[in-house]
Write a protein that holds these residues in place. Sequence first.
Motif, short mmCIF file in Angstrom:
data_model
loop_
_atom_site.label_atom_id
_atom_site.label_comp_id
_atom_site.label_asym_id
_atom_site.label_seq_id
_atom_site.Cartn_x
_atom_site.Cartn_y
_atom_site.Cartn_z
N TRP A 20 0.81 -1.22 0.00
CA TRP A 20 0.00 0.00 0.00
C TRP A 20 0.84 1.27 0.00
O TRP A 20 0.32 2.35 0.29
CB TRP A 20 -0.97 0.04 1.20
CG TRP A 20 -1.69 -1.24 1.49
CD1 TRP A 20 -1.77 -2.35 0.70
CD2 TRP A 20 -2.46 -1.57 2.66
NE1 TRP A 20 -2.51 -3.34 1.29
CE2 TRP A 20 -2.94 -2.90 2.50
CE3 TRP A 20 -2.78 -0.88 3.82
CZ2 TRP A 20 -3.72 -3.54 3.45
CZ3 TRP A 20 -3.56 -1.54 4.79
CH2 TRP A 20 -4.02 -2.84 4.60
N LYS A 40 3.18 5.96 4.36
CA LYS A 40 3.16 5.19 3.11
C LYS A 40 3.38 6.05 1.85
O LYS A 40 4.51 6.22 1.42
CB LYS A 40 1.86 4.40 3.01
CG LYS A 40 1.77 3.29 4.09
CD LYS A 40 0.63 2.35 3.81
CE LYS A 40 0.37 1.36 4.94
NZ LYS A 40 1.21 0.17 4.87
N GLU A 93 -9.75 4.89 11.25
CA GLU A 93 -9.28 4.82 9.87
C GLU A 93 -10.45 5.38 9.05
O GLU A 93 -11.51 4.75 8.98
CB GLU A 93 -9.02 3.37 9.44
CG GLU A 93 -7.83 2.70 10.07
CD GLU A 93 -7.90 1.19 9.92
OE1 GLU A 93 -7.42 0.66 8.92
OE2 GLU A 93 -8.47 0.53 10.82
N TYR A 120 -7.01 -1.24 12.64
CA TYR A 120 -5.58 -1.60 12.61
C TYR A 120 -4.79 -0.30 12.50
O TYR A 120 -5.10 0.55 11.65
CB TYR A 120 -5.26 -2.51 11.42
CG TYR A 120 -3.77 -2.79 11.30
CD1 TYR A 120 -3.16 -3.76 12.09
CD2 TYR A 120 -2.97 -2.07 10.42
CE1 TYR A 120 -1.79 -4.01 12.01
CE2 TYR A 120 -1.60 -2.30 10.33
CZ TYR A 120 -1.02 -3.28 11.13
OH TYR A 120 0.33 -3.50 11.04
N HIS A 121 -3.78 -0.16 13.37
CA HIS A 121 -3.00 1.08 13.35
C HIS A 121 -1.50 0.83 13.39
O HIS A 121 -0.74 1.80 13.53
CB HIS A 121 -3.42 1.98 14.51
CG HIS A 121 -4.88 2.37 14.46
ND1 HIS A 121 -5.35 3.34 13.62
CD2 HIS A 121 -5.97 1.86 15.11
CE1 HIS A 121 -6.67 3.46 13.76
NE2 HIS A 121 -7.07 2.56 14.65
N VAL A 150 -3.02 6.67 7.18
CA VAL A 150 -1.80 6.00 6.70
C VAL A 150 -2.09 5.19 5.44
O VAL A 150 -1.33 5.22 4.48
CB VAL A 150 -1.19 5.13 7.83
CG1 VAL A 150 -0.09 4.22 7.29
CG2 VAL A 150 -0.64 6.03 8.94
N ASP A 178 -6.42 8.38 11.16
CA ASP A 178 -5.24 7.62 10.72
C ASP A 178 -5.40 7.41 9.21
O ASP A 178 -6.07 6.48 8.77
CB ASP A 178 -5.18 6.29 11.48
CG ASP A 178 -4.07 5.39 10.96
OD1 ASP A 178 -3.41 5.74 9.97
OD2 ASP A 178 -3.88 4.31 11.55
N SER A 212 7.33 6.10 10.09
CA SER A 212 6.46 4.99 9.64
C SER A 212 5.03 5.30 10.05
O SER A 212 4.80 6.21 10.87
CB SER A 212 6.90 3.66 10.26
OG SER A 212 6.55 3.64 11.63
N GLY A 213 4.11 4.53 9.53
CA GLY A 213 2.71 4.73 9.91
C GLY A 213 2.52 4.51 11.40
O GLY A 213 1.80 5.27 12.07
N SER A 214 3.16 3.48 11.93
CA SER A 214 3.01 3.19 13.36
C SER A 214 3.51 4.37 14.20
O SER A 214 2.84 4.76 15.17
CB SER A 214 3.82 1.94 13.75
OG SER A 214 3.39 0.84 13.01
N1 PLP Z 1 -2.25 2.69 10.19
C1 PLP Z 1 -2.89 2.08 9.19
C2 PLP Z 1 -4.31 2.45 8.89
C3 PLP Z 1 -2.24 1.10 8.42
O1 PLP Z 1 -2.91 0.50 7.43
C4 PLP Z 1 -0.90 0.80 8.71
C5 PLP Z 1 -0.18 -0.20 7.92
O2 PLP Z 1 -0.69 -0.86 7.07
C6 PLP Z 1 -0.28 1.47 9.78
C7 PLP Z 1 -0.98 2.42 10.48
C8 PLP Z 1 1.14 1.16 10.13
O3 PLP Z 1 2.01 1.66 9.19
P1 PLP Z 1 3.51 1.16 9.10
O4 PLP Z 1 3.45 -0.25 8.61
O5 PLP Z 1 4.18 2.09 8.15
O6 PLP Z 1 4.08 1.25 10.48
#
Ligand code: PLP
Length: 427
Positions: A52, A268, A205, A144-145, A241, A239, A110-112
Amino acid sequence: MATKKLKKSGPIWHPFTQHGLYPEMTKITHATGAYLYTEDGTRIIDAIASWWVITHAHGHPHIRAAIQTQSEHLDQVIFGGFTHEPAERAAQMLLEITSDGLDYVFFSDSGSTAVEVAVKMALGFWHNQGAAKRNKILALEEGYHGDTIGTMSLGAPSAFNAPYDPLLFDIDRIPSPGVDPQACLDMLEEKCRHEASDIAALIVEPLVQGAGGMLFYEPKILRQMREICALHDVLFIADEVMTGWGRTGKMFACDEADIVPDIACYAKGLTGGFLPLAATMCSEEIFNAHLSKDRAKTFFHSSSFTANPLACAAAVANLEIWEHEPVANRIASLNAQHQQRIEKLQQNPNFENARTKGTIAAVELKGAKTGYLAEIGPKLYDFFQEKNILMRPLGATIYILPPYCISPDDLDTVYDAIEEAGEEFAK
Ligand code: PLP
C-alpha cells in the motif's frame, strides 16, 4: 571467530512471514511502474502497491532524481534544534494540501510512529492543561494502526497481537462503522455523553478499515463521528496511513467527508512510496498546549531519522507530481474500471460483497472461512503468485490496491485471475 552456519533460508527474519511454511523468499532485483522483476527476469504485477505504499509508480523518475540531488547536499542531520530546506518545503506543501485546522507538522518515519505520535499529542494536550484524567482512547472494532505496542493496543484483538496482550494498554472500543454504522454512532454518542471527562481522543481509519478486511463506510457516518467528538471536546484522530494520497478517491479520505480532524497521520504514499517518512499534523490548539517556557511541557518524541532530508526531498517530489501530473484523472480512470469489473463480480455466484472505493476494490470469496488466519488466505496468495500477480488476501477477502500507473490490461489480468480463483476455490 567461528564462522556462523548459514540457515538454508538465510539469516533474515521477514515480517508477517511464517518461515515454517514459506522458507523461500522471492528475490526482486528491480521495479518499474506497476511491475516487480525477479532474479530470473519474471515480471510480477504489483496489485497491492507493495503493501500500500507505491502511489504513482515504482521508480518514478521525478522522485528518484530528487533523492539523487538531495544526496549530494545533505544526507542526514539531527532535527532537534536544526532544520533544513527539504523538511521546510515538505511541511509547507503539506499545509497547502490539507485543510485549515491542520497547522503543524511533526515528522517521523512509519505509519506506526505517526499514530504513536498522534496518541502522545492527544494525551499531552490534556495533560499540559491540567486535565491528565482525560487519558482514555476510543478506537474502532476491526481497526488496525500498526505493530508497535502502542498501536497494537489500538488495533482490534487478533492473531496479530494476541501474544502481546499482557503489555497492551486498555482502550474503549466502538463498533466498526464498516459493520454496523448505527451501532458505531450510538455507542460513540453514549461514551462521549457519559465519559467525555475521561476520554482524550477517538482514533479512526477514515472511510476504509484496511487490514481489518477492507471494510468501507460512508462519508456521512465519518462526518457524524466527527461531529459527536467535536460536541463533547473529544479529540478526533484520523489515521490516513492507508487511505491518504488518493486511495479513496480524493487526496485524503477526510476530504470526502468534508471534515477536518484535530490530528491526522500520514505515511506510506507521502514519498510516493519511495522512502520511509511519516507526518502527524495537528491543530494550533494542540501545538499551543505544548508551547511554554516550562521544559516539562515539551513534546518528548523523536527518532534518529526524524525528517531525514532524503525522505523529505522525496515527499516534496511526490507533492510536485500531484501538482503537475494528472493524478486525479488516473485515479478516476482506475475507479471507472474498478466499477465496471466490480459490477461483473457482483453477478458472479462465487463472490460476495464486491465493492470499490476510489482506487481500492475488494470482494469476499463465497463459502470460505473469514479471518486473517483462514486457510484460504495462503492458498489464494500462492494461486496469484503462480500467475505472477502480487496479492495478499486478508483471509477470504481479496482486494486490489494498485499503483495508479497500472495499465487497463494489467488490471483486467488481475480481475481475470480473481474470477479464476472464484472457480477454483469458492464453495
Ligand atoms: N495505520 C494504518 C491504517 C495502516 O494500514 C498501517 C499499515 O498498514 C499502519 C498504520 C502502520 O504503518 P507502518 O506499517 O508504516 O508502520
